[in-house]
Every structure is written in structure tokens, then in C-alpha cells.
Write a protein that holds these residues in place. Sequence first.
Motif, PDB file in Angstrom:
ATOM      1  N   ILE A 197      -3.647   4.108   0.741  1.00  0.00           N
ATOM      2  CA  ILE A 197      -3.866   5.084   1.807  1.00  0.00           C
ATOM      3  C   ILE A 197      -3.614   6.457   1.206  1.00  0.00           C
ATOM      4  CG2 ILE A 197      -3.203   5.812   4.140  1.00  0.00           C
ATOM      5  CD1 ILE A 197      -1.862   3.006   4.412  1.00  0.00           C
ATOM      6  N   GLU A 198      -4.583   7.330   1.254  1.00  0.00           N
ATOM      7  CA  GLU A 198      -4.440   8.652   0.654  1.00  0.00           C
ATOM      8  C   GLU A 198      -3.228   9.389   1.221  1.00  0.00           C
ATOM      9  OE1 GLU A 198      -5.890  10.069  -1.819  1.00  0.00           O
ATOM     10  OE2 GLU A 198      -7.361   8.486  -2.187  1.00  0.00           O
ATOM     11  N   GLY A 199      -2.430   9.971   0.317  1.00  0.00           N
ATOM     12  CA  GLY A 199      -1.278  10.756   0.731  1.00  0.00           C
ATOM     13  C   GLY A 199      -0.032   9.948   1.028  1.00  0.00           C
ATOM     14  N   ALA A 257       4.320   1.100  13.967  1.00  0.00           N
ATOM     15  CA  ALA A 257       3.287   0.438  13.166  1.00  0.00           C
ATOM     16  C   ALA A 257       1.881   0.865  13.566  1.00  0.00           C
ATOM     17  CB  ALA A 257       3.422  -1.072  13.276  1.00  0.00           C
ATOM     18  N   LYS A 258       1.717   1.336  14.795  1.00  0.00           N
ATOM     19  CA  LYS A 258       0.389   1.799  15.214  1.00  0.00           C
ATOM     20  C   LYS A 258      -0.106   2.935  14.324  1.00  0.00           C
ATOM     21  CE  LYS A 258       1.153   0.482  20.041  1.00  0.00           C
ATOM     22  NZ  LYS A 258       1.409   0.971  21.421  1.00  0.00           N
ATOM     23  N   GLU A 259       0.817   3.738  13.813  1.00  0.00           N
ATOM     24  CA  GLU A 259       0.455   4.855  12.940  1.00  0.00           C
ATOM     25  C   GLU A 259       0.634   4.523  11.460  1.00  0.00           C
ATOM     26  OE1 GLU A 259       2.576   8.352  14.005  1.00  0.00           O
ATOM     27  OE2 GLU A 259       1.777   8.432  16.052  1.00  0.00           O
ATOM     28  N   LEU A 260       1.620   3.693  11.144  1.00  0.00           N
ATOM     29  CA  LEU A 260       1.981   3.481   9.742  1.00  0.00           C
ATOM     30  C   LEU A 260       1.294   2.280   9.099  1.00  0.00           C
ATOM     31  CD1 LEU A 260       5.850   4.073   9.901  1.00  0.00           C
ATOM     32  CD2 LEU A 260       4.100   5.667   9.090  1.00  0.00           C
ATOM     33  N   SER A 261       0.783   1.355   9.894  1.00  0.00           N
ATOM     34  CA  SER A 261       0.293   0.092   9.336  1.00  0.00           C
ATOM     35  C   SER A 261      -1.046   0.249   8.632  1.00  0.00           C
ATOM     36  CB  SER A 261       0.175  -0.964  10.436  1.00  0.00           C
ATOM     37  OG  SER A 261      -0.690  -0.517  11.466  1.00  0.00           O
ATOM     38  N   ALA A 274      14.699  -3.154  21.721  1.00  0.00           N
ATOM     39  CA  ALA A 274      14.295  -1.749  21.572  1.00  0.00           C
ATOM     40  C   ALA A 274      13.835  -1.465  20.143  1.00  0.00           C
ATOM     41  CB  ALA A 274      15.442  -0.824  21.961  1.00  0.00           C
ATOM     42  N   VAL A 275      14.576  -1.986  19.158  1.00  0.00           N
ATOM     43  CA  VAL A 275      14.178  -1.810  17.757  1.00  0.00           C
ATOM     44  C   VAL A 275      12.832  -2.484  17.501  1.00  0.00           C
ATOM     45  CG1 VAL A 275      14.757  -2.394  15.378  1.00  0.00           C
ATOM     46  CG2 VAL A 275      16.531  -1.526  16.903  1.00  0.00           C
ATOM     47  N   SER A 276      12.649  -3.691  18.029  1.00  0.00           N
ATOM     48  CA  SER A 276      11.394  -4.417  17.837  1.00  0.00           C
ATOM     49  C   SER A 276      10.226  -3.673  18.471  1.00  0.00           C
ATOM     50  CB  SER A 276      11.503  -5.830  18.417  1.00  0.00           C
ATOM     51  OG  SER A 276      12.504  -6.576  17.752  1.00  0.00           O
ATOM     52  N   HIS A 277      10.427  -3.145  19.676  1.00  0.00           N
ATOM     53  CA  HIS A 277       9.372  -2.354  20.318  1.00  0.00           C
ATOM     54  C   HIS A 277       9.067  -1.096  19.505  1.00  0.00           C
ATOM     55  CE1 HIS A 277       8.118  -4.213  24.075  1.00  0.00           C
ATOM     56  NE2 HIS A 277       9.376  -4.602  24.275  1.00  0.00           N
ATOM     57  N   ASP A 278      10.104  -0.482  18.956  1.00  0.00           N
ATOM     58  CA  ASP A 278       9.880   0.724  18.146  1.00  0.00           C
ATOM     59  C   ASP A 278       9.098   0.383  16.879  1.00  0.00           C
ATOM     60  OD1 ASP A 278      10.231   3.483  18.340  1.00  0.00           O
ATOM     61  OD2 ASP A 278      11.829   3.488  16.852  1.00  0.00           O
ATOM     62  N   ILE A 279       9.352  -0.789  16.294  1.00  0.00           N
ATOM     63  CA  ILE A 279       8.580  -1.228  15.133  1.00  0.00           C
ATOM     64  C   ILE A 279       7.105  -1.359  15.512  1.00  0.00           C
ATOM     65  CG2 ILE A 279       8.126  -3.224  13.638  1.00  0.00           C
ATOM     66  CD1 ILE A 279      11.188  -3.589  13.488  1.00  0.00           C
ATOM     67  N   PHE A 280       6.830  -2.015  16.647  1.00  0.00           N
ATOM     68  CA  PHE A 280       5.440  -2.148  17.091  1.00  0.00           C
ATOM     69  C   PHE A 280       4.811  -0.777  17.320  1.00  0.00           C
ATOM     70  CE2 PHE A 280       6.337  -6.567  17.618  1.00  0.00           C
ATOM     71  CZ  PHE A 280       5.110  -7.215  17.724  1.00  0.00           C
ATOM     72  N   THR A 298      -5.510  -8.806   8.598  1.00  0.00           N
ATOM     73  CA  THR A 298      -4.097  -8.971   8.279  1.00  0.00           C
ATOM     74  C   THR A 298      -3.493  -7.583   8.127  1.00  0.00           C
ATOM     75  OG1 THR A 298      -4.664 -10.983   7.049  1.00  0.00           O
ATOM     76  CG2 THR A 298      -2.431 -10.123   6.792  1.00  0.00           C
ATOM     77  N   GLY A 299      -2.402  -7.326   8.856  1.00  0.00           N
ATOM     78  CA  GLY A 299      -1.785  -6.007   8.857  1.00  0.00           C
ATOM     79  C   GLY A 299      -0.491  -5.986   8.071  1.00  0.00           C
ATOM     80  N   PHE A 300      -0.165  -4.809   7.519  1.00  0.00           N
ATOM     81  CA  PHE A 300       1.034  -4.637   6.709  1.00  0.00           C
ATOM     82  C   PHE A 300       1.669  -3.291   7.053  1.00  0.00           C
ATOM     83  CE2 PHE A 300      -2.018  -7.251   4.536  1.00  0.00           C
ATOM     84  CZ  PHE A 300      -1.276  -8.336   4.094  1.00  0.00           C
ATOM     85  N   VAL A 301       2.996  -3.266   7.095  1.00  0.00           N
ATOM     86  CA  VAL A 301       3.720  -2.017   7.327  1.00  0.00           C
ATOM     87  C   VAL A 301       4.951  -1.996   6.430  1.00  0.00           C
ATOM     88  CG1 VAL A 301       5.052  -2.918   9.292  1.00  0.00           C
ATOM     89  CG2 VAL A 301       4.645  -0.453   9.090  1.00  0.00           C
ATOM     90  N   ASP A 302       5.203  -0.852   5.823  1.00  0.00           N
ATOM     91  CA  ASP A 302       6.260  -0.685   4.825  1.00  0.00           C
ATOM     92  C   ASP A 302       7.604  -0.432   5.495  1.00  0.00           C
ATOM     93  OD1 ASP A 302       7.661  -0.186   2.502  1.00  0.00           O
ATOM     94  OD2 ASP A 302       6.867   1.837   2.232  1.00  0.00           O
ATOM     95  N   GLY A 303       8.611  -1.247   5.156  1.00  0.00           N
ATOM     96  CA  GLY A 303       9.936  -1.078   5.735  1.00  0.00           C
ATOM     97  C   GLY A 303      10.620   0.209   5.330  1.00  0.00           C
ATOM     98  N   ILE A 304      10.268   0.766   4.173  1.00  0.00           N
ATOM     99  CA  ILE A 304      10.821   2.067   3.773  1.00  0.00           C
ATOM    100  C   ILE A 304      10.311   3.149   4.713  1.00  0.00           C
ATOM    101  CG2 ILE A 304      10.878   3.815   1.952  1.00  0.00           C
ATOM    102  CD1 ILE A 304      10.741   1.543  -0.088  1.00  0.00           C
ATOM    103  N   GLU A 305       9.010   3.117   4.991  1.00  0.00           N
ATOM    104  CA  GLU A 305       8.444   4.095   5.927  1.00  0.00           C
ATOM    105  C   GLU A 305       8.959   3.865   7.345  1.00  0.00           C
ATOM    106  OE1 GLU A 305       4.228   5.233   3.749  1.00  0.00           O
ATOM    107  OE2 GLU A 305       4.179   3.862   5.454  1.00  0.00           O
ATOM    108  N   LEU A 306       9.146   2.594   7.729  1.00  0.00           N
ATOM    109  CA  LEU A 306       9.684   2.310   9.061  1.00  0.00           C
ATOM    110  C   LEU A 306      11.096   2.864   9.215  1.00  0.00           C
ATOM    111  CD1 LEU A 306       8.622  -1.381   9.838  1.00  0.00           C
ATOM    112  CD2 LEU A 306       7.912   0.680  11.074  1.00  0.00           C
ATOM    113  N   TYR A 307      11.915   2.727   8.173  1.00  0.00           N
ATOM    114  CA  TYR A 307      13.291   3.237   8.252  1.00  0.00           C
ATOM    115  C   TYR A 307      13.300   4.732   8.522  1.00  0.00           C
ATOM    116  CZ  TYR A 307      18.070   4.446   7.054  1.00  0.00           C
ATOM    117  OH  TYR A 307      19.361   4.943   7.095  1.00  0.00           O
TER     118      TYR A 307
END
Length: 321
Positions: free
Chosen positions: A10-12, A255-259, A246-252, A141-150
Motif C-alpha cells: 500500500i503506497e505510503g 480495520a475499515k481504514e487500515l486493512s 469495546a476493543v474488538s469493536h474498535d478493531i473492526f 482475504t483481509g489483513f490488518v497490521d497489529g502495529i498500525e492497530l496499536y
Amino acid sequence: MAKLNVRPLIEGRNFGVRISGITREQTNDPEVRQQVNDLFERHGMIVFEDVEPSGKMQIALSDIFGPLKDHPSKAVPRVDQDAMPGVIDMTCPPWPEGRIHVDGQEVTQWLPWHFDHAYNNELNRAGVLRAIDIPPEDGLTGFVDGIELYDAISPELREKIEGHNILYRMNVIMKDFHFGAPDDYRCIAENPTADSVMEAAKDVPRSVHPAVWTRDTGEKVLHVSPWMAEGIENDETPEGNALLDAVSHDIFDRAKELSYWHHWKPTDMLIWDNWRVLHAVSGHHPQYQRRMQRTTIKGDYGLGYFEGGASNDNKILERTY
């Protein structure tokens, strides 16, 4: 040094890279192997594009990253184990029984954000995946980075969840999924194999994994799997469950933007870091067949354990997608 065609996933963004046109011969080159491993460690995910679409190529790519881990259940279909040991075969035929209603539509093969082997004390290092039968729509298949999520999660939730451990148990009954579930989520029909999976796992103790862990390179990783989660260790209370939800909902939501959602081609293969990355499956219309093949890379990050210090050598059926 061998020259590889590498560009950002993903660019950037630091998360993920694409490598185009790597050959089976190159997978034996020590310089290539080192370069690919360095990229994987740094970026957490690699999409290999324009590769030979074969099980032998999948094994050759997998071998770059470490020894293969055989699937723990002998009931899971394998490809020819003499020619291609370690490759499992996952086929969803048209009109299967398992169905989910989510995001306003009925789909099959939908899975929420998770990391593999959450229900065991050890976490496999990675998975290498390719698609053989690809639905004309969806089936991503979707992927999201835990570093970016943190970094992205609500600061208040991050402060509350950091330092806690999460309890997990094998549970493939989709009507039981609740932490972070979308508002319109509903299980229409369970997969007919679910009961046998649950029976095999019924005596296995719950596993425990940190909600946040720190890599050797210093980055903190938010590593909560909403699927299979049962609660917060030592806080299975309404308040603790509300925090995990709440944490799980925040992950979802984040992820809409980060995945990154991968649109499959037969000449694609990809690998993701199971210690860092969450993944999910978009689901697809039940009329279409979807067939995937996967290898699993052996390893462990050393931070998980079974509840109460229990030990268990029995391997549980590992869902792989």
C-alpha cells in the motif's frame, strides 16, 4: 545481490510488500532467501505476484521462511503428501450448509478478524496461501497490521487493555461469535462439521495470550483475536467483557481504514506474520465454489500458555483459510 522486483503493498504505508515474478530456482538462492526474510520481518506480509501456480512452488516459497507444520487434524484434506507434503486443501462447494448474514447479505465462508492458533499455547509463525477456485465476486482475504492497530486504537481503550491477557478457546459455532460482532451479524446455518470439531476440542484447556506485546525491534503490537476470545484473564466480569467487546469493536472499526483486502488471482501467493497480523475472510455468494490451499510455517513467539499452567500435547483442529 540478487535483484527482486519489490514495491509497497500500500503506497505510503510500511505494512506489506509485493514481490513480482520470483521463480522456483530463486527460492534456493541464499541471497534471495535472506532478502525475502528481511522484508517479511520488516513489513509483516508479502504478496508474491506472477508466480508459478503450483503446489511445488507453494512449498518452495514456504521453505524460505522455515520448516512446515503439518495440520494437526488428519481429517483435513491434503494434497498428494508424497509430492507436496504439508499442503492442505480447503474447498467450499456451491450451496454449502454454513451461512452467515452480515453487512446486509447472506454469504458463506465469512470469518471475523482473528489470528491463527489463538486457542493453543503456541502460535505458528506464518501461513502461505493461494487460491485455485476463485469466486467471480468477493471471496477476499483481509489483513490488518497489529502495529498500525496499536497506534490507531482509541487511546483510552489502549490504556485499559494493555497489560491484560486474553482467554481463548476453540469455538467454531458461529452463533456463539459475539465480541465485536457487526450489528446485523446473524448465523443462518452452522457448518455441518462444527460439532465434530467442538467434540475434539472439549477437553483442551483455554489458552492465554497478551493483548499487547512488544517486538524485539521495539514496536508494540495490538494482538487481540475477536474470534475465539472468551474473556480477559482474571476479569471475566460484565466490566471485563465490556472492555474486550469495546476493543474488538474498535478493531473492526479501525480495520475499515487500515486493512488490505486481497483480490485473488491464480498466480498469487501470500504470507503473513501470525504474531503480528490479524486476518479475515469477506465471504462470498453461496452459489460459487471457493478453493484454497495453504501451508503453515512452524514457530512460536513464546508468550502464550494454557490457563492454570496446564499442559496439553493434543493438537486441536486448526482452521485455515
